[in-house]
Design a protein around this motif. Structure first.
Motif, PDB file in Angstrom:
ATOM      1  N   GLY A 123       0.841  -1.058   0.035  1.00 53.77           N
ATOM      2  CA  GLY A 123       0.040   0.026  -0.040  1.00 53.77           C
ATOM      3  C   GLY A 123       0.812   1.462  -0.334  1.00 53.77           C
ATOM      4  N   ARG A 124       1.958   1.168   0.697  1.00 58.30           N
ATOM      5  CA  ARG A 124       2.765   2.438   0.945  1.00 58.30           C
ATOM      6  C   ARG A 124       3.459   2.756  -0.490  1.00 58.30           C
ATOM      7  NH1 ARG A 124       7.624   4.495   1.563  1.00 58.30           N
ATOM      8  NH2 ARG A 124       7.970   6.071   3.096  1.00 58.30           N
ATOM      9  N   LEU A 125       3.980   1.642  -1.121  1.00 61.31           N
ATOM     10  CA  LEU A 125       4.478   1.863  -2.491  1.00 61.31           C
ATOM     11  C   LEU A 125       3.718   2.161  -3.410  1.00 61.31           C
ATOM     12  CD1 LEU A 125       6.904  -1.571  -2.664  1.00 61.31           C
ATOM     13  CD2 LEU A 125       7.603   0.990  -2.527  1.00 61.31           C
ATOM     14  N   ALA A 126       2.311   1.663  -3.414  1.00 62.26           N
ATOM     15  CA  ALA A 126       1.368   2.147  -4.386  1.00 62.26           C
ATOM     16  C   ALA A 126       1.017   3.642  -4.559  1.00 62.26           C
ATOM     17  CB  ALA A 126       0.134   1.319  -4.287  1.00 62.26           C
ATOM     18  N   VAL A 127       1.328   4.217  -3.305  1.00 59.53           N
ATOM     19  CA  VAL A 127       0.929   5.728  -3.404  1.00 59.53           C
ATOM     20  C   VAL A 127       1.897   6.612  -3.804  1.00 59.53           C
ATOM     21  CG1 VAL A 127      -1.073   5.446  -1.777  1.00 59.53           C
ATOM     22  CG2 VAL A 127       1.355   6.140  -0.776  1.00 59.53           C
ATOM     23  N   GLU A 128       3.305   6.051  -4.013  1.00 62.09           N
ATOM     24  CA  GLU A 128       4.272   6.686  -4.439  1.00 62.09           C
ATOM     25  C   GLU A 128       4.193   7.154  -5.848  1.00 62.09           C
ATOM     26  OE1 GLU A 128       7.887   4.550  -3.963  1.00 62.09           O
ATOM     27  OE2 GLU A 128       7.866   4.539  -1.608  1.00 62.09           O
ATOM     28  N   ARG A 129       4.639   8.490  -6.071  1.00 64.13           N
ATOM     29  CA  ARG A 129       4.565   9.029  -7.446  1.00 64.13           C
ATOM     30  C   ARG A 129       4.983   7.964  -8.542  1.00 64.13           C
ATOM     31  NH1 ARG A 129       7.016  14.237  -8.869  1.00 64.13           N
ATOM     32  NH2 ARG A 129       7.710  14.122  -6.948  1.00 64.13           N
TER      33      ARG A 129
END
Ligand code: AP5
Length: 255
Positions: A123-129
């Motif tokens: 989830g954390r990686l998915a919201v990175e630009r």
């Protein structure tokens, strides 16, 4: 599942070192039982790729050594071979991932250990630009070898390096009982006592093996064998990570 053992004399390590200095490497997760060699390999890969090794075990031990509030909370949990609650771990990892040295990628050693931690990370990686690619590699070692390696392991409480006192193993300290790097007296980790290690192995089976299924289902998982010289295993991991390159996220073969 991918498997790689005893790689031939390829030049993967040299090429990886040359090519890794500028490219994005991504997130590489090292999974495996206690004593499988995650920390040893994470340090090798960190040097080759010039990205940080983030070991949740080392971070926790530093908190314990510095007697922080987190360290006081987790000490008994670690000493009993149980897992630290997910919320405390993810908060600690989040703080570390915010540091600028993680921009090209990082090696997670000992994290995620539960499917909730894995879900948090994805989830954390998915919201990175511009999300970094992620690949998980399990280092597999049989139980007899795990027990022998861990019983001979000695730990530097200052730099967190690990050594082995048995002649058959690599990483023997140059001066018996002292760290090669800073001369600190080596200790045996309290959680390396045999009964605690058995508990850790049970916890690993129950709570961490589902993490393997989690990444396997996503096509982001490979396995390597953890016996043999350290550099062979490093080469196997390089091959495994390369084999998991995703379309549109190719990195040089030697990664
Ligand atoms: P952690 O420190 O992560 O321990 P671990 O996962 O149990 O792994 P180890 O550090 O025991 O082994 P390793 O696989 O790194 O092997 P190493 O390279 O040292 O975690 C400790 C505790 O913290 C946990 O129990 C838990 O309480 C808590 N924790 C941590 N992360 C958490 C999380 N995400 N969630 C919740 N709680 C968490 O190698 C072992 C020995 O073998 C060494 O002596 C080494 O020199 C030797 N060796 C390595 N490779 C070779 C080789 N190829 N040939 C010969 N010898 C070798």
């Amino acid at each position: 599942m991918k498997s790689a053992t005893n790689p031939s004399e390829s030049t993967s390590c040299e090429l990886a070192r040359e090519m890794a200095q500028k490219s994005r490497v991504g997130v590489v997760l090292l999974l495996g039982s206690p004593g499988a060699g995650k920390g040893t390999q994470a340090k090798e890969l960190s040097r080759l790729w010039n990205i940080p090794q983030i070991s949740t075990g080392d971070l926790l031990r530093i908190h314990v050594a510095n007697d922080t509030a987190l360290g006081r909370t987790v000490k008994t949990i670690i000493d009993h071979g149980e897992l630290v609650p997910d919320s405390l771990i993810t908060e600690m990892v989040e703080a570390r991932l915010l540091e600028p040295d993680t921009a090209r990628g990082y090696i997670l050693d000992g994290f995620p250990r539960t499917t909730d931690q894995a879900t948090w990370l994805i989830g954390r990686l998915a919201v990175e630009r511009n999300p970094l690619p992620i690949r998980a590699v399990r280092i597999h070692l049989d139980r007899t070898q795990l027990l022998r390696r861990v019983s001979g392991r000695r730990h530097c409480p200052v730099c967190q390096r690990s050594f082995n006192i048995y002649e058959i193993y690599e990483h023997r300290p140059k001066y018996n009982g002292f760290c090669d790097r800073d001369g600190a007296a080596l200790i045996q980790r309290p959680d390396d006592a045999e009964e605690v290690l058995c508990r850790r192995l049970k916890v690993y089976e129950a709570q961490t093996t589902p993490v393997i299924d989690f990444f396997q289902a996503r096509g982001q998982f490979a396995e390597v064998m953890g016996d043999g010289p350290i550099e062979w295993i490093t080469e196997s991991i390089l091959d495994a990570v390369n084999g998991l390159s995703l379309a549109g996220q190719e990195i040089p073969r030697e990664y």
